[in-house]
Write an enzyme that holds these catalytic residues in place. Sequence first.
Site, PDB file in Angstrom:
ATOM      1  N   ASP A 122      -6.972  -1.695  -4.278  1.00  0.00           N
ATOM      2  CA  ASP A 122      -7.986  -1.373  -3.261  1.00  0.00           C
ATOM      3  C   ASP A 122      -9.054  -0.446  -3.830  1.00  0.00           C
ATOM      4  OD1 ASP A 122      -6.467  -2.855  -1.460  1.00  0.00           O
ATOM      5  OD2 ASP A 122      -5.473  -1.087  -0.630  1.00  0.00           O
TER       6      ASP A 122
ATOM      7  N   ASP B 201       0.864  -1.177   0.000  1.00  0.00           N
ATOM      8  CA  ASP B 201       0.000   0.000   0.000  1.00  0.00           C
ATOM      9  C   ASP B 201       0.899   1.224   0.000  1.00  0.00           C
ATOM     10  OD1 ASP B 201      -2.371  -1.460   0.068  1.00  0.00           O
ATOM     11  OD2 ASP B 201      -2.446  -1.479   2.251  1.00  0.00           O
TER      12      ASP B 201
END
Length: 159
Positions: A138, A119
């Site tokens: 995501d 991330d």
Amino acid sequence: MGFVKIALLSAGLVFLIDRASKVWIVEYLSLDTRFDIPVWPPYLNLMMAWNTGINFGLFGSGEKFGRAILVGLALVIVAGLLWWARQLSGWRQPLLVGAVIGGALGNVWDRLQYGAVADFLNMSCCGIHNPYAFNIADIAIFAGAFGLILISGKPKVKG
């Protein structure tokens, strides 16, 4: 074009964009060793976060067993979505299903390559500091699921 093909094309596109972003940001820009690159503070920063769990690190575990469970669960969900895509009509639902599939496969790839999901997007605004990071996969998962909720299940009024 078949509805499964639409879903697969959408999934492939999302997967490729997700992989390209991770190769460029994590590996080429070396975010994995720099940890933080201000882009447009505080609105957009690149901030390295390794997610061993599911959303926001829930149920996180660095163990291979936990990772294998999350990879297996994601693959079962992908298979179920592909099965469901066979009975869809139109192009919007298969496109959105493909976004979810592509995002899920992008995060599965991370777990297999890095041992955790990479991330790196961090956004804050209006005096509120967001400590969490996310990635393109995501975004695709969220947008696909949210879109499916919006366009499906509208009750039909009889009479």
